[in-house]
Design a protein around this motif. Structure first.
Motif, PDB file in Angstrom:
ATOM      1  N   ALA A  24       0.818  -1.209   0.000  1.00 57.02           N
ATOM      2  CA  ALA A  24       0.000   0.000   0.000  1.00 57.02           C
ATOM      3  C   ALA A  24       0.854   1.263   0.000  1.00 57.02           C
ATOM      4  O   ALA A  24       0.436   2.316  -0.466  1.00 57.02           O
ATOM      5  N   LYS A  25       2.064   1.135   0.565  1.00 58.64           N
ATOM      6  CA  LYS A  25       2.954   2.302   0.554  1.00 58.64           C
ATOM      7  C   LYS A  25       3.726   2.384  -0.749  1.00 58.64           C
ATOM      8  O   LYS A  25       4.440   3.354  -0.997  1.00 58.64           O
ATOM      9  N   GLY A  26       3.631   1.328  -1.566  1.00 53.18           N
ATOM     10  CA  GLY A  26       4.359   1.333  -2.829  1.00 53.18           C
ATOM     11  C   GLY A  26       5.826   1.012  -2.651  1.00 53.18           C
ATOM     12  O   GLY A  26       6.665   1.486  -3.403  1.00 53.18           O
ATOM     13  N   VAL A  30       8.296   5.386  -1.435  1.00 55.29           N
ATOM     14  CA  VAL A  30       6.909   5.625  -1.036  1.00 55.29           C
ATOM     15  C   VAL A  30       6.169   6.438  -2.095  1.00 55.29           C
ATOM     16  O   VAL A  30       6.673   7.436  -2.605  1.00 55.29           O
ATOM     17  N   GLY A  31       4.961   5.965  -2.409  1.00 58.17           N
ATOM     18  CA  GLY A  31       4.097   6.760  -3.272  1.00 58.17           C
ATOM     19  C   GLY A  31       4.306   6.534  -4.749  1.00 58.17           C
ATOM     20  O   GLY A  31       3.550   7.031  -5.563  1.00 58.17           O
ATOM     21  N   ASN A  33       4.152   3.565  -6.694  1.00 61.83           N
ATOM     22  CA  ASN A  33       3.025   2.816  -7.242  1.00 61.83           C
ATOM     23  C   ASN A  33       2.244   2.151  -6.115  1.00 61.83           C
ATOM     24  O   ASN A  33       2.408   0.984  -5.828  1.00 61.83           O
ATOM     25  N   LYS A  34       1.448   2.933  -5.452  1.00 63.69           N
ATOM     26  CA  LYS A  34       0.667   2.423  -4.333  1.00 63.69           C
ATOM     27  C   LYS A  34      -0.398   1.462  -4.849  1.00 63.69           C
ATOM     28  O   LYS A  34      -0.988   1.685  -5.897  1.00 63.69           O
ATOM     29  N   LYS A  36      -3.962  -0.950  -4.043  1.00 61.50           N
ATOM     30  CA  LYS A  36      -5.151  -1.061  -3.200  1.00 61.50           C
ATOM     31  C   LYS A  36      -5.177  -2.486  -2.647  1.00 61.50           C
ATOM     32  O   LYS A  36      -5.234  -3.449  -3.411  1.00 61.50           O
ATOM     33  N   ALA A 276      -1.657   3.361   5.764  1.00 58.71           N
ATOM     34  CA  ALA A 276      -1.227   3.404   4.364  1.00 58.71           C
ATOM     35  C   ALA A 276      -2.391   3.153   3.413  1.00 58.71           C
ATOM     36  O   ALA A 276      -2.218   3.204   2.200  1.00 58.71           O
TER      37      ALA A 276
END
Lengths: 552, 395
Positions: A24-26, A30-31, A33-34, A36, A276
């Protein structure tokens, strides 16, 4: 029918939650490719075998796992677990009581340990440093491999694209070269030592250094915990290492208590995951993994509900995953060998647990009062442990078991009322099933009595302090947590089931036999011990596949 | 060649708690504090540290220097001396403040206790009497060195309140942060204030020197079931860095003791500008200079917190704007690995533009590894210096 999850994780144990949080944090960037993510947990709460439960009024038990060390510091930091309430308090002391004389105790303080060992044998005290250096050398070598996908030596041709190597990478070759370089730096003598170490029995290993039988028995403790092997069985030396390679604040081999019990570990990881953006559903038992055209596409819950997602991740152990959650037909369509691997996977239940509420702090035979503030290993020499193993081999619990006892409330004020204590007793060996048949309440009662008698023998007056006992067999643990046979590591930590062979040949890199299917539990490299590394490593591999378009 | 050493008489003073501390000291980890024996560590620094964050730690604070300030104009005097606004501090409250020289440079920072309208006690780390009397010119005030009149234990940690409750301190549950309580227990006079140097829930307990051993024994007797344990300065050091508290001679030189004038620092530069109240009534020492520093942005740098990648503690390390190390920004003062936060933290003097939390910088760390000194250049980010601030501190 629900849609739209990038990843559905089966099982909310600490590895499932770690994997979810990383996805979820990728990942580390971070960010970028987060994803679901949905976590499905069978029980009413997450945590799996890292849970705290109030089983007796005012007392919080760490009902399954009970100490913490292996949880990788990188994970601790990346998920910012302290902010989510996790505090691990290290302890310094390790001892073995002796009803017939002086017990053995060692400390964090080097000189104090040396003094203590000298009382038993000057030779052993002198050998201790050399022994500690060898262990540290092995730890250093293996530590680098923990947060790394194990390279598979059958895949050194980087141009072949197959199930193990879905996007034609050359990481196996690179990884092997990296390990080879490390190995090369060891020098000739240490190379030989290391190769011998990996397949040795702990008894042979310790015999090289020490002479005091009880001291050797205590040093061997870590090598049999959770393992269906005796000290004379080959391969047990590695298990010793598995317990030493952890750390608390950079102190290799140190162990600690999670404040509030082991449930705090799961709670903190779950909080990080939720923060996250991970969705966690409890009371949601997965019945089957839905496979279509060789692709894992979703899961069917016991309730009949079906949930679909782009990838499916199993935090369950390999046996449960491949024999219960996946249809044999689906496996055979890919490769009939997989079902055979799963059936033959070694995941023997060998340990039980007693959780005890105490009215006061016990005192152990032949030891000072400080012993109760650390691990107390009740056992004896190799023969004591081997005899305990013999009972188990022939289908019974050990009549005089080896016990790994800790009293976390000596340092943790949150788990019991002031002056009272919670004692966790890890029992080795206890079979999943008795020779006569399944466990009966009478047998369980007898097993409980044998354990308590053993403790009383090593801590006179102990029984008078007992307020409540929760007694657990491997069968109980399987039925509560879901781990096959209650094996604490999701499968034996022997060389044939380690590294790229964990859990099965060809599936050692977290990818399952189907497209879009992954494994993230302790049944994958580097194994169990509340390490979190399998979850984090699996997420790293998944993120690569997502990035490369392998997951559609 | 100090042949005269045999003629010297021992001079380090022992605090009234010394017999109890000495009995628990393993390995003789003594250090000095204002000329007293003070424990650096008892047995394991690590477990002492965790006592602060998990149990109830006991640290002998008797060596602190204390000044009694009384007299008809004591309140006016103190308000003139310090940077904070005294009118906001009620009697029976303690407060943290800075005091400066006329050019706005910090003399010291510390805790002042206000017992009555004109009755104060000032705790400091360095001798101040000369300075305090200089500032007192024209005030009807009496300043007395009172260091030996009281001795105290700092009781810090999440269990500290439970210990005091078990000790029989009525009203401990309602004592607010920085509140002071005076009471009699078993015929002995006690003063308890809720303050400390750990950034955790905690109290200080002061008694007359004759009652010191009684206090120690009673405290450990009732505290046994509440994880009470003595700590030394090394464990405290980690806790105070986590809490963001500055220490004289480590993070700054007091203006009275700095040899080179440029080594002195202002409260703004030390990141304790919040203690300076430029709007309070009347003049206070350093006001003009501090006002100018603030209005014209004259601060040379600010002591901010930084979080560093990796695990090597970075005391006295240089910070750079770029990885190559071409543009130097400043250097770190205090630094440690935080066992609670699992972060590598430090205080760093950097230009204020770089002190905004999250600002990326590079830091050059030299460390010992297997008989070599190795260098690493790693990323770090500015952060709030109060790294650790649990709700229980003020709850």
């Amino acid at each position: 029918m629900q849609q739209g999850y990038d990843a559905i994780i089966i099982g909310g144990g600490h590895n499932g939650l770690t994997c979810a949080a990383y996805l979820a944090k990728g990942g580390e960037k971070v960010g970028k490719n987060k994803l679901k993510v949905l976590v499905l947990e069978r029980r009413e709460k997450v945590g799996g075998a890292a849970v705290s439960e109030e089983k007796y009024p005012g007392f919080i038990y760490s009902t399954c796992s009970y100490v913490c060390s292996l949880l990788r510091p990188e994970i601790f930091r990346f998920l910012d677990l302290p902010r989510h309430g996790l505090q691990v308090i290290p302890y310094d002391i390790n001892s073995a009581p002796n009803p017939e004389g002086e017990g053995i105790i060692y400390y964090n303080d080097h000189d104090r340990t040396r003094e203590s060992l000298r009382r038993h044998s000057i030779r052993d005290a002198e050998a201790y440093d050399e022994y500690a250096v060898e262990i540290s050398r092995h730890c250093r070598f293996i530590k680098r491999m923990l947060l790394m996908t194990p390279p598979d030596p059958t895949q050194i041709n980087p141009f072949v694209q197959n199930r193990i190597n879905p996007w034609g990478h050359r990481e196996d070759l690179d990884g092997l070269l990296r390990i080879a370089r490390e190995f090369g730096q060891l020098g000739e003598r240490h190379m030989y030592d290391m190769i011998r170490f990996w397949s040795m029995s702990v008894a042979d290993f310790l015999d090289q250094y020490f002479e005091t039988p009880r001291w050797k028995g205590l040093a061997a403790a870590s090598s049999i915990i959770g393992t269906a092997l005796g000290p004379y069985s080959p391969g047990t030396a590695y298990v010793l290492l598995h317990h030493y390679m952890g750390e608390v604040d950079g102190q290799i081999g140190a162990w600690g208590f999670a404040r509030g019990g082991m449930g705090s570990v799961s709670k903190a990881i779950a909080a990080a995951a939720v923060e996250a953006g991970v969705e966690i559903r409890v009371d949601a038992e997965v019945d089957k993994i839905i496979v279509r055209n060789g692709k894992a596409v979703g899961v069917a819950l016991k309730s009949g509900e079906e949930i679909y997602g782009r990838s499916i991740v199993s935090n369950a152990d390999p046996k449960r995953t491949y024999l219960k959650l996946i249809d044999k037909g689906d496996l055979d369509a890919i490769d009939p060998d997989i079902h055979r691997y799963a059936r033959n996977y070694k995941i023997r239940g060998s340990s039980g647990k007693l959780n005890i509420a105490l009215d006061g702090l016990p005192e152990f035979a032949g030891l000072g009062k400080e012993a109760a503030y650390g691990t107390v290993d009740i056992g004896g020499d190799f023969d004591y442990i081997e005899r305990a193993f013999d009972d188990y081999k022939y289908g019974s619990w050990s009549k005089r078991p080896f016990l790994d006892c800790v009293i976390p409330t000596t340092v943790d004020p949150t788990m019991a009322p002031p002056g009272k204590h919670f004692m966790s007793v890890f029992v080795q060996y206890v079979p999943y099933q008795l020779a006569e048949g399944p466990w009966t309440p009478e047998m369980k009662g007898q097993y409980e009595k044998d354990v308590l008698d053993t403790i009383e023998l090593h801590a006179p007056g102990f029984r008078k302090l007992v307020l409540h006992v929760q007694c657990r067999t491997p069968w109980d643990i399987e039925n509560e947590v879901g781990m096959t046979e209650g094996n604490i590591f999701h499968g034996e930590l022997t060389l044939d089931q380690l590294l790229f062979n964990r859990p099965f040949p060809g599936m050692g890199q977290y990818r399952g036999p189907f497209d879009n299917f992954y494994m993230c539990g302790s049944g994958t490299h580097p194994g169990g011990g509340v390490m979190g590394a399998p979850g984090a490593n699996a997420a790293t591999e998944m993120l690569k596949d997502f990035k490369r378009g392998v997951v559609q | 060649m100090t042949a005269y050493v045999e003629h010297l008489t021992p001079f380090l003073r022992k605090t009234p708690f010394h017999p109890r501390i000495e009995a628990l000291m393993h390995g003789s980890h003594w250090m000095r504090w204002t000329g007293h024996y003070s424990p650096a560590a008892f047995e394991s620094v690590q477990s002492e540290y965790f006592t602060i964050r998990n149990g109830a730690s006991v640290y002998d604070v008797s060596p602190l220097i204390k000044y009694r300030i009384r007299g008809r104009q004591a309140a006016d005097y103190v308000n003139h001396l310090i940077t904070r606004d005294l009118s906001k501090i009620k009697p029976m409250h303690a407060f943290y403040t800075a005091w400066c020289q006329d050019d706005g440079m910090l003399v010291e920072e510390g805790t002042i206790f206000r017992f009555g309208e004109n009755d104060f006690l000032l705790n400091s780390a360095k001798d101040q009497l000369h300075w305090l009397e200089q500032v007192a010119y024209g005030f009807e005030v009496e300043i007395q060195e009172a260091s030996n009149e009281l001795c105290g234990l700092s009781l810090q940690g999440p269990q500290s309140r439970d210990v005091l409750r078990a000790f029989g301190i009525n009203g401990i549950d309602h004592l607010p942060r920085f509140g002071i309580l005076e009471l009699e227990l078993q015929g002995r006079w006690l003063r308890i204030d809720r303050a400390g140097f750990t950034g955790d829930l905690g109290y200080e307990i002061w008694v007359k020197p004759d009652d010191a051993l009684w206090l120690w024994d009673r405290l450990f007797e009732v505290g046994r079931d509440h994880k009470i344990a003595p700590i030394g300065a090394q464990a405290l050091e980690t806790a105070r860095i986590e809490a963001g508290f500055i220490l004289i001679d480590v993070d700054y030189s007091g203006a009275l003791h700095a040899l080179r004038p440029s080594n002195r620092m202002s409260p703004y530069e030390l990141g304790i500008g919040w203690t300076v109240n430029l709007n309070k009534e009347g003049y206070f020492v350093g006001k003009r200079a501090l006002k100018r520093e603030k209005e014209q942005g004259l601060s040379r740098y600010v002591l901010t917190g930084i979080e560093i990648e990796g695990r090597k503690p970075a005391p006295g390390s240089f910070l750079y704007a770029d990885r190559k190390g071409r543009r130097e920004l400043g250097l770190t003062t205090s630094a440690c690995w935080s066992p609670t936060l699992k972060k590598n933290i430090a205080f760093a003097r950097v230009p204020s533009a770089y002190a905004k939390p999250g600002t990326e910088m590079w830091i050059e760390i030299w460390y010992h590894k297997e008989h070599k000194i190795e260098r690493s250049m790693v990323r770090c980010r500015a952060a709030n210096r109060m790294f650790y601030d649990p709700p229980r501190k003020s709850a």
